[in-house]
Design a protein around this motif. Structure first.
Motif: not given
Length: 436
Positions: A347, A349-350, A386-387, A389, A419, A421, A423-424
């Motif tokens: 996902q 993340s930033a 962001v968010g 997948s 970035t 990573g 889940a956010v």
């Protein structure tokens, strides 16, 4: 009144009188204050700050250093919006026609890109034939007949601010809240507005990275505006990722046309645009409550009324009459496109939004120096939020470039900005409304 004495008093933390501020602005306007003295004054304010009264006096004096428009003959309220700058921030292109379609009049005087942020004026210049610097008569005619006009600052609009800002820009004194406040409001007041809505950005792609600093700026601007008899609300909006899925000039115009026609609307962009439009209708007095104002703005979009206003504005200012129908044939296109592929699954993340903006600059879509010529065709599209997948190899952006070398450089920059990573939690794009 000696300029050196005014500087000395502010250096020592004294509150300047209206007469002293008037003398300082006169010195800036007629060049009787040297560049060194203006820089020293800016640095003194940077460190000592200004009271609300001082900032209001500075704003009004800079407003009165040049032309001040008068729209008293218009049958509806005159209102505008100003953003402190962002990436993928093409809100003005949709917002002005939305408000015009709801009965407001929007004489929007916009700026060019600054640093990593895009400029509304550069976007409008991507439209062939569009006149970004009409004379005052044409500007007034388009506002009266269409309801909105997005143009650039005229030579005699707040000229004291123009010189003052140029000196601040090269003396590390831009980030002063009272000076930012006076700079923005002097131009907006000289446009003859009856109300104003501010879009104050915060986050890693904004000039005010801290939410607290952005709130301080918002409250400074709304407070000084009210002291200058200009009703003003401010929205604090998140710039920790690009607002639209496109960043550049012609690509953001395409994005705006798709938004207006309903062909495609980026969700975060729609939330911010409709919220700002509704706030403009509220501050202008066209609606008495926020809920109905926002609903009216959404309806202007969904019925096509805003798209029609945008087309009328473009035509009235010299652009093609069929831009909306034939934008792919009319707007400039880059020579090549290159996909940026996700290097891993996960996902998003930033996003380092500033780096996305700088990638556009490196492609030629922004300026390294003030006299650089902008390439309107280059930029980025398909920027994922962001968010989202992704699987390894999925496109996270498309690069539009004029040569392979700049495309590969931009690809590396975009990859470095993302970035991946777990889940956010994604924050709402509008975080605060300042209306008191």
């Amino acid at each position: 009144m000696l300029i050196a004495e005014i500087i000395r008093q502010k250096r020592d933390g004294a509150e300047l009188s209206p007469q002293e501020i008037s003398a300082m602005v006169a010195g800036i306007s007629d060049n009787s204050a040297s560049e060194g003295q203006v820089a020293a004054f800016a640095m003194a304010v940077f460190f000592q700050g200004m009271t609300r009264a001082e900032a209001t006096n500075l704003t009004c004096e800079m407003r009165d250093s040049g032309d001040v428009f008068n729209w008293s003959d218009l049958p509806g309220p005159v209102v505008d919006k100003h953003s402190t700058g962002g990436v993928g921030d093409n809100v003005s292109l949709m917002l002005a026609p939305i408000v015009a379609a709801c009965g407001g009049y929007v004489p929007m005087i916009s700026g060019r890109g600054l640093g990593h942020t895009g400029g509304t004026l550069d976007k409008m210049e991507a439209i062939p034939g569009y006149t970004v610097t009409p004379d005052n008569d044409l500007f007034a005619k388009v506002v009266a007949e269409v309801g909105c006009a997005v143009i650039g600052q005229t030579a005699n609009l707040a000229p004291a601010d123009k010189r003052f800002y140029g000196i601040r820009d090269v003396t590390a004194t831009v980030e002063s809240i009272p000076l930012i406040t006076a700079s923005i409001l002097s131009k907006k007041l000289s446009a003859g507005l009856q109300s104003l809505v501010m879009d104050v950005k915060f986050g890693n792609g904004a000039f005010m990275s801290s939410f607290d600093e952005a709130e301080k700026l918002a409250r400074s601007i709304t407070g000084v505006a009210r002291a200058a008899n200009l009703p003003c609300h401010a929205l604090l909006t998140d710039m920790n990722q690009p607002l639209a899925s496109a960043a550049g000039n012609a690509v953001e115009v395409r994005n705006a046309v798709e938004f207006l026609t309903g062909a495609h609307r980026d969700p975060r962009l729609e939330l911010v645009t409709v919220a700002l439009s509704g706030e403009m209708l509220l501050t202008a007095g066209l609606y008495s409550d926020r809920k109905h104002a926002v609903a009216a703005a959404q309806a202007a979009l969904d019925t096509g009324a805003a798209a029609e206003k945008f087309g009328q504005m473009v035509t009235a200012l010299g652009g093609p009459s069929d831009l909306i129908e034939r934008m792919d044939q009319i707007l400039p296109s880059a020579k090549l496109t290159l996909a940026v592929e996700a290097p891993e699954a996960g996902q998003i993340s930033a996003i380092s939004t500033r780096e996305i903006g700088l990638a556009v600059v490196e492609l030629g879509g922004g300026r390294r120096r003030a006299d650089d010529i902008v390439n309107p065709s280059v930029g980025l599209t398909g920027l994922l939020d962001v968010g989202v997948s992704v699987s390894k190899g999925d496109p996270i952006a498309m690069i539009h470039a004029d040569d392979q070398t700049s495309a590969e450089t931009a690809k590396a920059q975009v990859l470095a900005a993302y970035t991946f990573g777990g889940a956010v939690e994604v924050e709402a794009p509008v975080r605060l409304i300042v209306d008191s």
